[in-house]
Design an enzyme around this catalytic site. Sequence first.
Site, mmCIF file in Angstrom:
data_model
loop_
_atom_site.group_PDB
_atom_site.id
_atom_site.type_symbol
_atom_site.label_atom_id
_atom_site.label_comp_id
_atom_site.label_asym_id
_atom_site.label_seq_id
_atom_site.Cartn_x
_atom_site.Cartn_y
_atom_site.Cartn_z
ATOM 1 N N LYS A 11 0.815 -1.220 0.000
ATOM 2 C CA LYS A 11 0.000 0.000 0.000
ATOM 3 C C LYS A 11 0.852 1.275 0.000
ATOM 4 O O LYS A 11 2.053 1.233 0.263
ATOM 5 C CB LYS A 11 -0.929 -0.027 1.220
ATOM 6 C CG LYS A 11 -1.986 -1.140 1.175
ATOM 7 C CD LYS A 11 -2.924 -1.020 2.369
ATOM 8 C CE LYS A 11 -4.002 -2.097 2.346
ATOM 9 N NZ LYS A 11 -4.921 -1.949 3.501
ATOM 10 N N TYR A 51 -12.628 -1.818 -3.349
ATOM 11 C CA TYR A 51 -13.039 -1.898 -1.941
ATOM 12 C C TYR A 51 -14.563 -1.745 -1.772
ATOM 13 O O TYR A 51 -15.027 -1.409 -0.673
ATOM 14 C CB TYR A 51 -12.304 -0.847 -1.112
ATOM 15 C CG TYR A 51 -10.917 -1.271 -0.661
ATOM 16 C CD1 TYR A 51 -10.745 -2.358 0.205
ATOM 17 C CD2 TYR A 51 -9.777 -0.582 -1.055
ATOM 18 C CE1 TYR A 51 -9.480 -2.739 0.639
ATOM 19 C CE2 TYR A 51 -8.504 -0.955 -0.620
ATOM 20 C CZ TYR A 51 -8.375 -2.042 0.228
ATOM 21 O OH TYR A 51 -7.133 -2.420 0.679
ATOM 22 N N ARG A 104 2.617 -6.308 9.288
ATOM 23 C CA ARG A 104 1.943 -5.146 9.878
ATOM 24 C C ARG A 104 2.568 -4.761 11.222
ATOM 25 O O ARG A 104 2.659 -3.583 11.540
ATOM 26 C CB ARG A 104 0.436 -5.404 9.972
ATOM 27 C CG ARG A 104 -0.228 -5.264 8.594
ATOM 28 C CD ARG A 104 -1.611 -5.805 8.562
ATOM 29 N NE ARG A 104 -2.372 -5.355 7.400
ATOM 30 C CZ ARG A 104 -3.548 -5.859 7.063
ATOM 31 N NH1 ARG A 104 -4.114 -6.804 7.789
ATOM 32 N NH2 ARG A 104 -4.182 -5.398 5.991
ATOM 33 N N ASN A 114 -1.877 0.474 6.757
ATOM 34 C CA ASN A 114 -1.353 -0.773 7.323
ATOM 35 C C ASN A 114 -0.555 -1.608 6.325
ATOM 36 O O ASN A 114 -0.462 -2.820 6.458
ATOM 37 C CB ASN A 114 -2.474 -1.568 7.996
ATOM 38 C CG ASN A 114 -3.579 -1.951 7.036
ATOM 39 O OD1 ASN A 114 -3.480 -1.701 5.841
ATOM 40 N ND2 ASN A 114 -4.623 -2.588 7.558
ATOM 41 N N HIS A 117 -2.334 -5.353 1.683
ATOM 42 C CA HIS A 117 -3.641 -5.990 1.521
ATOM 43 C C HIS A 117 -3.396 -7.428 1.095
ATOM 44 O O HIS A 117 -2.464 -7.698 0.336
ATOM 45 C CB HIS A 117 -4.457 -5.287 0.415
ATOM 46 C CG HIS A 117 -5.644 -6.098 -0.031
ATOM 47 N ND1 HIS A 117 -6.863 -6.024 0.591
ATOM 48 C CD2 HIS A 117 -5.767 -7.049 -1.001
ATOM 49 C CE1 HIS A 117 -7.695 -6.873 0.013
ATOM 50 N NE2 HIS A 117 -7.059 -7.511 -0.964
ATOM 51 N N GLU A 128 -9.980 -10.717 -7.179
ATOM 52 C CA GLU A 128 -9.012 -9.622 -7.048
ATOM 53 C C GLU A 128 -7.862 -9.778 -8.045
ATOM 54 O O GLU A 128 -7.386 -8.788 -8.612
ATOM 55 C CB GLU A 128 -8.512 -9.542 -5.602
ATOM 56 C CG GLU A 128 -9.634 -9.091 -4.667
ATOM 57 C CD GLU A 128 -9.259 -9.090 -3.189
ATOM 58 O OE1 GLU A 128 -10.115 -8.675 -2.382
ATOM 59 O OE2 GLU A 128 -8.139 -9.496 -2.835
HETATM 60 P P1 DAT Z 1 -7.866 -6.429 6.061
HETATM 61 O O1 DAT Z 1 -7.084 -5.432 5.227
HETATM 62 O O2 DAT Z 1 -7.054 -6.964 7.223
HETATM 63 O O3 DAT Z 1 -8.495 -7.520 5.240
HETATM 64 P P2 DAT Z 1 -10.545 -5.251 6.279
HETATM 65 O O4 DAT Z 1 -10.882 -6.011 5.049
HETATM 66 O O5 DAT Z 1 -11.433 -5.374 7.464
HETATM 67 O O6 DAT Z 1 -9.054 -5.600 6.769
HETATM 68 O O7 DAT Z 1 -10.452 -3.689 5.940
HETATM 69 C C1 DAT Z 1 -9.886 -3.251 4.716
HETATM 70 C C2 DAT Z 1 -9.020 -2.048 4.986
HETATM 71 O O8 DAT Z 1 -9.834 -0.962 5.459
HETATM 72 C C3 DAT Z 1 -7.976 -2.238 6.093
HETATM 73 O O9 DAT Z 1 -6.811 -2.868 5.635
HETATM 74 C C4 DAT Z 1 -7.729 -0.823 6.516
HETATM 75 C C5 DAT Z 1 -9.104 -0.189 6.416
HETATM 76 N N1 DAT Z 1 -9.804 -0.240 7.711
HETATM 77 C C6 DAT Z 1 -10.396 -1.322 8.274
HETATM 78 N N2 DAT Z 1 -10.920 -1.030 9.470
HETATM 79 C C7 DAT Z 1 -10.639 0.292 9.676
HETATM 80 C C8 DAT Z 1 -10.902 1.213 10.739
HETATM 81 N N3 DAT Z 1 -11.577 0.836 11.837
HETATM 82 N N4 DAT Z 1 -10.454 2.489 10.592
HETATM 83 C C9 DAT Z 1 -9.789 2.881 9.484
HETATM 84 N N5 DAT Z 1 -9.503 2.064 8.441
HETATM 85 C C10 DAT Z 1 -9.919 0.795 8.544
HETATM 86 MG MG MG Z 2 -10.016 -7.440 3.828
#
Ligand code: DAT
Ligand code: MG
Length: 140
Positions: A11, A51, A104, A114, A117, A128
């Site tokens: 990212k 997303y 991470r 973070n 992805h 994807e």
């Molecule tokens: P992951 O990337 O571990 O699969 P996810 O699919 O729940 O996590 O969320 C996608 C992305 O969205 C994540 O990498 C960062 C962002 N994100 C998730 N939860 C968040 C939050 N509470 N505040 C800000 N950004 C968030």
């Molecule tokens: Mg995810």
Amino acid sequence: MAIERTFSMIKPDATKRNLTGAITKVFEENGLRVVASKRVWMSQKQAETFYAVHKERPFFGELVEFMCSAPTVVQVLEGENAIAKNREVMGATNPAEAAEGTIRKMFAESIGENSVHGSDAAETAAEEIAFWFGGNEIVG
Ligand code: DAT
Ligand code: MG
């Protein structure tokens, strides 16, 4: 165990800090092979589509803005159990909760920024990969 392919992105927070090689090295050390890779500066439309599953979440606008803020490296990783293995190597979404030695934990700046992805299941991995790559760009 089966040989699988999964989709990965390095990212903007990580590309800006010149961590593409350091992160790729962690994949390789864990048995994941890079079989496709390219650097893209994604558009708002691409970020919103990629997303879309999160579009109702309160952080969606912030997420899209972040993903368009600098280049990203999109990759296909191949290996035994690659989907689960990559999730394990990435660590928890929130770096404060990520295990020692995970990407991470080592590199992420916050829950939003973070560093990586990774696809979460076989179906999303296939979708994807197809979103970012044509078949002839993947060379196993
Ligand atoms: P992951 O990337 O571990 O699969 P996810 O699919 O729940 O996590 O969320 C996608 C992305 O969205 C994540 O990498 C960062 C962002 N994100 C998730 N939860 C968040 C939050 N509470 N505040 C800000 N950004 C968030
Ligand atoms: Mg995810």
